[in-house]
Design an enzyme around this catalytic site. Structure first.
Site, PDB file in Angstrom:
ATOM      1  N   THR A  36     -12.480  22.544 -43.403  1.00 22.39           N
ATOM      2  CA  THR A  36     -13.770  22.276 -44.043  1.00 22.39           C
ATOM      3  C   THR A  36     -14.796  23.034 -43.207  1.00 22.39           C
ATOM      4  O   THR A  36     -14.442  23.711 -42.256  1.00 22.39           O
ATOM      5  CB  THR A  36     -14.006  20.741 -44.071  1.00 22.39           C
ATOM      6  OG1 THR A  36     -12.991  20.143 -44.871  1.00 22.39           O
ATOM      7  CG2 THR A  36     -15.351  20.326 -44.592  1.00 22.39           C
ATOM      8  N   THR A  61     -16.086  22.194 -48.520  1.00 27.61           N
ATOM      9  CA  THR A  61     -14.637  22.259 -48.312  1.00 27.61           C
ATOM     10  C   THR A  61     -13.880  22.804 -49.510  1.00 27.61           C
ATOM     11  O   THR A  61     -14.365  22.749 -50.644  1.00 27.61           O
ATOM     12  CB  THR A  61     -14.096  20.846 -47.989  1.00 27.61           C
ATOM     13  OG1 THR A  61     -12.731  20.921 -47.582  1.00 27.61           O
ATOM     14  CG2 THR A  61     -14.216  19.912 -49.187  1.00 27.61           C
ATOM     15  N   GLU A  94     -10.574  21.748 -49.003  1.00 23.87           N
ATOM     16  CA  GLU A  94      -9.604  20.750 -48.548  1.00 23.87           C
ATOM     17  C   GLU A  94      -8.628  21.338 -47.538  1.00 23.87           C
ATOM     18  O   GLU A  94      -8.949  21.457 -46.376  1.00 23.87           O
ATOM     19  CB  GLU A  94      -8.890  20.080 -49.724  1.00 23.87           C
ATOM     20  CG  GLU A  94      -7.729  19.175 -49.382  1.00 23.87           C
ATOM     21  CD  GLU A  94      -8.012  18.090 -48.339  1.00 23.87           C
ATOM     22  OE1 GLU A  94      -7.072  17.387 -47.978  1.00 23.87           O
ATOM     23  OE2 GLU A  94      -9.140  17.944 -47.882  1.00 23.87           O
ATOM     24  N   GLU A 110      -8.200  19.717 -53.903  1.00 26.09           N
ATOM     25  CA  GLU A 110      -8.896  18.463 -53.623  1.00 26.09           C
ATOM     26  C   GLU A 110      -8.212  17.235 -54.212  1.00 26.09           C
ATOM     27  O   GLU A 110      -8.384  16.115 -53.727  1.00 26.09           O
ATOM     28  CB  GLU A 110     -10.329  18.558 -54.151  1.00 26.09           C
ATOM     29  CG  GLU A 110     -11.343  17.927 -53.258  1.00 26.09           C
ATOM     30  CD  GLU A 110     -11.425  18.596 -51.897  1.00 26.09           C
ATOM     31  OE1 GLU A 110     -11.075  17.936 -50.913  1.00 26.09           O
ATOM     32  OE2 GLU A 110     -11.823  19.758 -51.826  1.00 26.09           O
ATOM     33  N   ASP A 125      -6.496  14.576 -52.187  1.00 26.17           N
ATOM     34  CA  ASP A 125      -7.251  13.533 -51.484  1.00 26.17           C
ATOM     35  C   ASP A 125      -7.179  12.193 -52.214  1.00 26.17           C
ATOM     36  O   ASP A 125      -7.611  11.174 -51.677  1.00 26.17           O
ATOM     37  CB  ASP A 125      -8.716  13.946 -51.307  1.00 26.17           C
ATOM     38  CG  ASP A 125      -8.925  14.727 -50.029  1.00 26.17           C
ATOM     39  OD1 ASP A 125      -7.957  14.891 -49.273  1.00 26.17           O
ATOM     40  OD2 ASP A 125     -10.062  15.176 -49.781  1.00 26.17           O
ATOM     41  N   GLY A 172     -12.646  18.788 -40.421  1.00 25.18           N
ATOM     42  CA  GLY A 172     -11.567  18.123 -39.710  1.00 25.18           C
ATOM     43  C   GLY A 172     -10.811  17.076 -40.486  1.00 25.18           C
ATOM     44  O   GLY A 172     -10.156  16.226 -39.890  1.00 25.18           O
ATOM     45  N   GLY A 173     -10.874  17.057 -41.838  1.00 25.34           N
ATOM     46  CA  GLY A 173     -10.168  16.022 -42.579  1.00 25.34           C
ATOM     47  C   GLY A 173     -10.639  14.648 -42.143  1.00 25.34           C
ATOM     48  O   GLY A 173     -11.814  14.431 -41.850  1.00 25.34           O
TER      49      GLY A 173
END
EC number: 2.3.2.2
Length: 542
Positions: free
Chosen positions: A357, A375, A377, A394, A397, A444-445
């Site tokens: 991201t 982002t 993802e 995405e 997620d 960083g998720g």
């Protein structure tokens, strides 16, 4: 001032500010260059959350991608009803949602732009046509990615004819993206959402040989950004504001800070020999509690509103009860709390977010501020390239599983729904005066939550300057092991935490924090910008 993840992007935004552009104008120019120079992290094929402070009010723009209308809870299940292996669902068309970033930026520009829309595209168009030097990080990620070569379009762009990735410094041109940008600059976001480009995206998604997706041009045309009420809460003498759901970032950061306000973490700043074990213990336990709630309750509020309202998860009495669960030994794995209003059964989701991201912080000449996290993802998204840009993944997620013995998963796949995010663009204000203090965020998720919270603790509790707080080793827990940044912590810290019952995992935690903070000097207020040394970020300003 502009703080962004690539020097070319920071420079593009800075030049827009120098020409009298607003913070939103600069964010658009910065984002467009990031999509070219840092395609592994963001771009036209992705989404973003943008928070804007205009000196009076705070606006939260939701440009999160949406699931195709035809999608349902079985999207990531195999023929036996079992969740697919994660990357089997990710690579290809199945994981692609309707992109949101351009529609969201267009909405913000209509309300807060100063320069013409088309002018903001010129820096990226010039770079795409003339080429830019491949950075060390881009070269490394392309070289190590096992999936990019599977897409013929991406393979032709990122690799030479012998199949070798381009070396650092190679001048990479992207005429297809230049053409896309010219069309959108001239025709507005409609050129992307209602014309040739949307049809090209549909064809790419549907024609994948192994993993076709459900996204249609009609889904893209139907996409609408949302304006939401920022999620704000008090911490000490400050007011911390973040994105509301479908992001879990603002809520989890707020919960962690509120829980930590019941501890003495301020008395445990970094020492000469590194982090104080007690600080890492307290921070990690607060993270466990916040992540337990996040994983159970947070999803797209238009589809799965929080029982009792999101405020129930920030109720001071509820969070005091949660903080009381922290003892001298690690709790290992926390259970989700039961805030006021929760009566029905909810299940925990299964959705491992991946750490690719980008974040942009900007302040313009009038003091208007932007915090935008953006982002596609996973690194390089779904690894599907069309018209010069990469498509997001995405939809991964969402939870792959949609129910368990406890009930339905709030973050299950549904047509038109936005997947939960951990992106946490954050703004800090003086609680009593409302004066803007800081813009902050990170890629960083799901690590993002700990990265941002760590930096806020560093600045607000330990009184470090913003750069030193960003530079601190990353640490925390996502309600699993206590995760410490490999190569940045001492064996003494590891052993001290183990004695407190922590299951330690050393891992690479490549945050990409960018921030701008107002500081007071004898001459008056000035801006202090900071960029994470773990990536290629830079700050440009006057």
């Amino acid at each position: 001032m502009v703080a962004a993840a690539n020097p070319l992007a920071s420079e593009a935004g800075y030049q827009i500010l120098k020409r009298g552009g607003s913070a939103v104008d600069a964010a658009i120019a910065t984002q467009l260059v990031l999509g070219l120079a840092e395609p592994q992290s963001s771009g036209l094929g992705g989404g973003a959350f943008l928070m804007l402070h205009d000196g009076k009010s705070l606006i939260a723009y939701d440009g999160r991608e949406t699931a195709p209308a035809a999608a349902n809870e079985k999207l990531f299940l195999d023929e036996r009803g079992k969740p697919l292996p994660f990357y089997r669902g990710l690579i290809g068309g199945r994981s692609v949602g309707a992109p949101g970033v351009l529609r969201m930026l267009e909405m913000a520009h209509r309300e807060y732009g100063r320069l013409p829309w088309r002018e903001l595209f010129q820096p990226a168009i010039v770079l795409a046509e003339n080429g830019f030097a491949v950075s060390p990080r881009l070269a490394k990620l392309v070289r190590e990615d096992p999936y990019l070569r599977q897409d013929p379009v991406a393979a032709a762009y990122f690799f030479d004819r012998q199949g070798n990735s381009w070396p650092v410094g190679h001048v990479l041109r992207n005429p297809a993206l230049a053409q896309t940008l010219r069309e959108v600059a001239q025709g507005g976001a409609d050129a992307f959402y209602r014309g040739r480009i949307a049809k090209d995206i549909e064809a790419k998604v549907r024609s994948h040989p192994d993993n076709p997706g459900l996204l249609r041009a009609a889904d893209i045309a139907a996409y609408k950004p949302r304006k939401r009420e920022a999620l704000c809460s008090d911490f000490r003498v400050w007011r911390i504001c973040g994105m509301p759901p479908p992001s879990s970032g603002g809520l989890a950061v707020a919960q962690m800070l509120a829980i930590l306000s019941h501890t003495d973490i301020a008395q445990h700043p970094p020492r000469a020999d590194g982090l104080d074990p007690e600080a890492v213990h307290l921070f990690s336990e607060a993270g466990r509690l916040a992540f337990a709630d996040r994983n159970r309750y947070v999803a797209d509020p238009d589809f799965a509103p929080m029982p009792g309202g999101i405020a129930s998860l920030l109720d001071s009495e509820y969070l005091a009860q949660r903080a009381a669960l922290i003892g001298p030994m690690s709790m290992g794995k926390a259970k989700a709390g039961v805030p006021e209003g929760v009566r029905s059964a909810w299940a925990d989701g299964v959705s491992p977010e991946l750490p690719s991201t980008s974040h942009i912080s900007i302040v313009d000449a009038d003091g208007n501020a932007v915090a935008m996290t953006t982002t596609v993802e996973s690194a390089f998204g779904s690894r599907q390239m069309v018209d010069g840009f990469l498509l997001n993944n995405e939809l991964t997620d969402f939870s792959y599983a949609y129910a368990d013995e406890n009930g339905l998963v709030a973050n299950r796949v549904e047509g038109g729904k936005r997947p939960r995010s951990s992106m946490a663009p954050t703004m800090v204000f003086e609680r009593d005066t409302g004066k803007f203090v800081m813009s902050l965020g990170s890629p960083g998720g799901s690590y993002i939550i700990n990265y941002v919270a760590k930096t806020l603790v560093g600045v607000l509790e330990w009184r470090l300057d913003l750069q030193k707080a960003i530079n601190l080793p990353n640490f925390g827990s996502r309600n699993g092991p206590t995760e410490l940044e490999a190569g940045r912590v001492s064996e003494n810290l590891v052993e001290a935490l183990k004695r407190k019952g922590h299951d330690i995992r050393l891992s690479e935690q490549t945050s990409g924090l960018q921030g701008i903070m107002r500081i007071h000097v004898e001459e008056g207020d000035m801006w202090f910008g900071a960029a994470d040394p773990r990536r290629e970020g830079s700050v440009r300003g006057d």
